[in-house]
Design an enzyme around this catalytic site. Structure first.
Site, PDB file in Angstrom:
ATOM      1  CB  SER A   1      17.611  10.033  68.449  1.00 31.13           C
ATOM      2  OG  SER A   1      17.996   8.858  69.082  1.00 31.13           O
TER       3      SER A   1
ATOM      4  CG  ASP B   1      13.823   2.287  54.659  1.00 36.62           C
ATOM      5  OD1 ASP B   1      13.921   3.318  53.952  1.00 36.62           O
ATOM      6  OD2 ASP B   1      14.779   1.812  55.298  1.00 36.62           O
TER       7      ASP B   1
ATOM      8  CE  LYS C   1      24.515  11.694  67.261  1.00 32.60           C
ATOM      9  NZ  LYS C   1      25.966  11.455  67.044  1.00 32.60           N
TER      10      LYS C   1
END
Length: 427
Positions: free
Chosen positions: A314, A325, A339
């Protein structure tokens, strides 16, 4: 993951590793009186919330209007009958994270993250693929961790009672109890069945631990983040500032076994490391994205490596995905939990509550990590035996040169330091 200042459920209570937004915590006396007269009002209240907010406009191919007709045509003699119907109704969505909580369960959901908790120190959820009750992560230095419970262990029995068809709320009621009492968990780890008899205890959670580590690549700042609680951001800020004064050459941020927590905490912490770029985006049933971005106020730009494993979930995945990224850090370890769902937790008029999946979150590059997780840039896998030994030794081994994954992180960090020419302080 939780978006609420009233906190993440820890200890013996359950967390489903989704983002939770508490929209209101008030209990309305007028609604309460209405409920006493007609439990049907509560059934309809739940139906309306799903109708307005559920992430899938097809309601997972369920005729939601027909569901309303069916359950409002029933007669209810008391609130327990209404609770049963609500659970049946929500089960039709085939979404383990959209669930109903009776008043006691809802109160547990609001346990303050910064407080002292009573339990065994595990976070549990229903695996979305198998629907099995699964350990998301044992919390460091708790009875469960010391007993040898591991992330991804499937809980098959609690005190001898089968967990087949059991939801997290039911499991919580069996696992939690007074400090000093014991609970027996039967788990399946791969093909091996194990039993743990664990004494419940009061658990104090410290979200951030940090130290300066002398390594072959110079002095390294090691920061271990156990959960994204309300005060994690402040503790992280203090850790970075302290280590910057020591002129460390780079950082290793350890998110292994971190099951998540507060969304605003993960965003706050990301901004301490990132000067620019998107941190996370969410999309609701209409596909409308909302983005959280860096604020240009990073506390350091030194090389960073992040350690993750299958217990990282999470909020840990949001932070790791943002770094990956944006090329702010190299991710080392094993594939994370997976998740990526956002939930809203709503109070209902009789003191009960419900959680409803309202959105998905995506990494800055638009990756949906739900059910898959974050793939590390550099793999450093541990066997179950190695993981158990690592977590049992806990504070003595984690973040030292006796920690295999930490050693790999140091190696990767050394290459970053060499590439950037960062000064190696030898204080």
């Amino acid at each position: 993951m939780v978006i609420t200042r009233s906190g993440l459920v820890l200890g013996a209570t359950a967390v489903t590793l989704t983002t939770i937004a508490v929209t209101s915590l008030g209990i309305h006396s007028q609604g309460q009186a209405l409920f006493k007269e007609s439990p049907k009002e509560l059934v309809d209240e739940v139906w309306q919330i799903i109708q307005r907010q559920y992430v899938d406009g097809t309601f997972n191919q369920v005729d939601w209007q027909a569901v309303r007709k069916k359950y409002l045509n029933k007669s209810y003699g008391n609130k327990q009958e209404a609770y049963k119907s609500i659970r049946e109704m929500l089960k039709l969505l085939d979404d383990p994270y959209t669930r109903f909580m009776d008043p006691e369960e809802f109160k547990n959901m609001q346990v303050d993250t910064s407080g002292e908790l009573t339990g065994i120190g595990i976070q549990i959820g229903l695996d979305e693929k198998t629907k099995k009750l699964t350990v998301i992560s044992p919390i460091e230095d708790t009875p469960a961790a010391k007993a040898g419970v591991l992330a991804k262990d499937i809980i098959t029995k609690i005190n001898g009672k089968s967990t087949e068809g059991m939801d997290t709320n039911q499991a919580v009621s069996l696992i939690r109890g007074e400090a000093g009492t014991k609970v027996k968990l039967t788990v399946l780890r791969g093909k091996e069945q194990k039993e743990f008899v664990i004494a419940r205890a009061k658990i104090e959670i410290h979200p951030v631990k940090f130290s300066q580590q002398k390594t072959p690549v110079g002095n390294v700042g090691y920061i271990r983040l156990n959960q994204f609680s309300a005060n994690a951001g402040k503790e992280m800020q203090n850790a970075i500032k302290d280590l910057e004064k020591k002129q460390v050459a780079g950082y290793i941020l350890d998110l292994r076994g971190n099951p998540g927590g507060l969304l605003f905490s993960s965003v706050e912490i990301a901004r301490m490391w990132m000067n620019k770029g998107t941190i996370v985006s969410t999309k609701d049933r209409k596909g409308e994205p909302e983005r959280e971005v860096a604020s240009g106020k990073a506390l350091t730009d030194k090389p960073l490596v992040v350690l993750v494993d299958k217990g990282s979930a999470s909020a840990s995945e949001i932070l790791s995905g943002a770094f990956q990224d944006n090329k702010r850090a190299i991710i080392v370890g094993s594939q994370t939990f997976g998740k990526g769902l956002v939930q809203s937790v709503r109070p209902l008029d009789d003191g009960s509550g419900m959680a409803v999946t309202i959105a998905k979150y995506f990494t800055p590059n638009g990756r949906d990590i739900n059910k898959h997780g974050i793939d590390p840039d550099v793999k450093a896998e541990l066997t179950d035996k190695q993981r158990q030994e690592l977590w049992l030794r806990g504070r003595d081994t984690l973040g030292t040169m006796k920690d295999i994954q930490f050693v790999k992180a140091v190696e990767v960090l050394g290459k970053q330091i060499a590439a950037t020419g960062t000064t190696r302080a030898e204080k």
